[in-house]
Scaffold this active site. Structure first.
Site, PDB file in Angstrom:
ATOM      1  N   ASP A   9       0.863  -1.196   0.000  1.00 28.36           N
ATOM      2  CA  ASP A   9       0.000   0.000   0.000  1.00 28.36           C
ATOM      3  C   ASP A   9       0.895   1.241   0.000  1.00 28.36           C
ATOM      4  O   ASP A   9       0.916   2.006   0.974  1.00 28.36           O
ATOM      5  CB  ASP A   9      -0.977   0.004   1.190  1.00 28.36           C
ATOM      6  CG  ASP A   9      -0.264  -0.021   2.556  1.00 28.36           C
ATOM      7  OD1 ASP A   9      -0.875   0.443   3.547  1.00 28.36           O
ATOM      8  OD2 ASP A   9       0.903  -0.479   2.630  1.00 28.36           O
ATOM      9  N   HIS A 239       9.533  -0.526   8.935  1.00 28.84           N
ATOM     10  CA  HIS A 239       8.539  -1.599   8.954  1.00 28.84           C
ATOM     11  C   HIS A 239       8.621  -2.499   7.695  1.00 28.84           C
ATOM     12  O   HIS A 239       8.881  -3.697   7.804  1.00 28.84           O
ATOM     13  CB  HIS A 239       7.124  -1.010   9.007  1.00 28.84           C
ATOM     14  CG  HIS A 239       6.840  -0.166  10.211  1.00 28.84           C
ATOM     15  ND1 HIS A 239       6.870  -0.638  11.503  1.00 28.84           N
ATOM     16  CD2 HIS A 239       6.474   1.135  10.296  1.00 28.84           C
ATOM     17  CE1 HIS A 239       6.543   0.330  12.343  1.00 28.84           C
ATOM     18  NE2 HIS A 239       6.295   1.418  11.643  1.00 28.84           N
TER      19      HIS A 239
HETATM   20  O1  RIB Z   1       2.061  -0.353  10.828  1.00 32.28           O
HETATM   21  C1  RIB Z   1       3.004  -0.166   9.815  1.00 32.28           C
HETATM   22  C2  RIB Z   1       2.489  -0.703   8.518  1.00 32.28           C
HETATM   23  O2  RIB Z   1       1.293  -0.016   8.143  1.00 32.28           O
HETATM   24  C3  RIB Z   1       3.472  -0.464   7.362  1.00 32.28           C
HETATM   25  O3  RIB Z   1       3.303  -1.443   6.386  1.00 32.28           O
HETATM   26  C4  RIB Z   1       3.026   0.861   6.845  1.00 32.28           C
HETATM   27  O4  RIB Z   1       3.415   1.048   5.475  1.00 32.28           O
HETATM   28  C5  RIB Z   1       1.526   0.730   6.953  1.00 32.28           C
HETATM   29  O5  RIB Z   1       1.063   0.012   5.815  1.00 32.28           O
HETATM   30 CA    CA Z   2       2.811  -0.729   4.064  1.00 35.82          CA
END
Ligand code: RIB
Ligand code: CA
Length: 308
Positions: A9, A239
């Site tokens: 995303d 992340h």
């Molecule tokens: O909580 C972090 C995640 O949520 C990551 O993938 C960030 O890009 C959002 O999609």
């Molecule tokens: Ca993400």
């Protein structure tokens, strides 16, 4: 090389993961599928196509779900990723258009072409994976491994104290992914919030990759601003790049194998709970990481000059 299909995303840390996947020679990025979450799906598709073109790589992109399986969609997290997913950075309109198939079909077809070879890395809400399981249940056998960035198993969430964003944005889909009989590794906040980069870490990319590095720094500036405001640190959590690195080098992560369920209603909606559904296949939940090794690998390839 590890063939990776990335469900994303994009989003700023997604963009970091996409650039990283295109820069690390150990990765064969066979395709991307897009989903709502940080952005509306259409913005995510545009960003994925534009980032691949900026890197000079022809990566197929198939657009996915616009809304969750059951619940109404939450608003995109524009306060974290900006109005269109890349902070205040802008990318030229992509020349290529997306693959005509919906993401769940693209996932099933791609896995079927190379059974047992491809690692499916999901770094957004898990709606496309849940739809793929519904329409093409054979993917539990054709996929090599599923790596999910999401969840907060033994730590607090980042949307509520219970829920991490990717799970919170489609808890029903996440529960279906954890209920399926396939090999899943969860790279959750338990480890991703221990892996941080600073503006100084990104600065050298401006020289080594003038186009992609400049964009990365510009997009990251917005992301750093969120972290300063939310967490009081001039650094950002890696992340999504951590999930890609977990797919490539699992030995950098310590895991516990536990069955996972997701709370789908009430105050704890989006909570990833261990040990409740004992009849489920265990998920390899990452509980610790070799932080320096993950960060070093990420920065080495993003600063290598491989990207334009
Ligand atoms: O909580 C972090 C995640 O949520 C990551 O993938 C960030 O890009 C959002 O999609
Ligand atoms: Ca993400």
């Amino acid at each position: 090389m590890t063939p990776i299909l990335l469900d994303t995303d994009p989003g700023i840390d997604d963009a970091m993961a996409i650039f990283y996947a295109m820069a690390d020679p150990a990765v064969e990025l066979v395709g991307m599928t897009t989903v709502f979450g940080n952005v509306y799906t259409k913005d995510g598709t545009r960003n994925a196509l534009a980032l691949a073109e900026m890197a000079g790589q022809a990566i197929p992109v198939a657009e996915g779900a616009q809304v969750p399986l059951v619940q109404p969609p939450n608003k995109p997290s524009d306060f974290v990723h900006g109005a269109h997913g890349l902070g205040e950075a802008t990318v030229p309109d992509p020349k290529a258009s997306g693959d005509p198939r919906p993401a769940h079909q693209f996932i099933a077809d791609t896995l079927a072409e190379r059974p047992g070879e491809i690692v499916l890395v999901a770094v957004g809400p898990l709606t496309n994976l849940a739809l793929a399981l519904q329409h093409h249940p054979e993917i539990t056998k054709t996929v090599k491994h599923v790596v999910v960035m999401g969840g907060a198993v033994r730590t607090a969430g980042n949307v509520t104290k219970h829920a991490e964003a990717n799970i919170w944005n489609d808890p029903h889909a996440a529960d279906a992914v954890f209920a399926a009989d396939w090999p899943v590794t969860l790279v959750g906040l338990d480890v991703t919030e221990t892996i941080r980069c600073t503006p100084e870490d990104f600065a050298p990319m401006r020289e080594t990759s003038p186009k992609c590095g400049a964009l990365m720094n510009e997009a990251a500036a917005f992301y750093f601003g969120f972290h300063i405001q939310q967490h009081g640190v001039n650094a950002c959590f890696l992340h999504d790049p951590a999930a890609v690195i977990a797919a490539l080098e699992p030995s950098l992560f310590d895991t516990d194998a536990v069955p996972l369920s997701v709370i789908c209603e009430g105050e704890e909606i989006g909570n990833t709970v261990e040990g409740m559904a004992t009849d489920r296949r265990a998920v390899n939940v990452c509980i610790a990481a070799d932080i320096d090794a993950v960060k070093t690998r990420f920065l080495r390839h993003l600063r290598s000059g491989v990207l334009p």
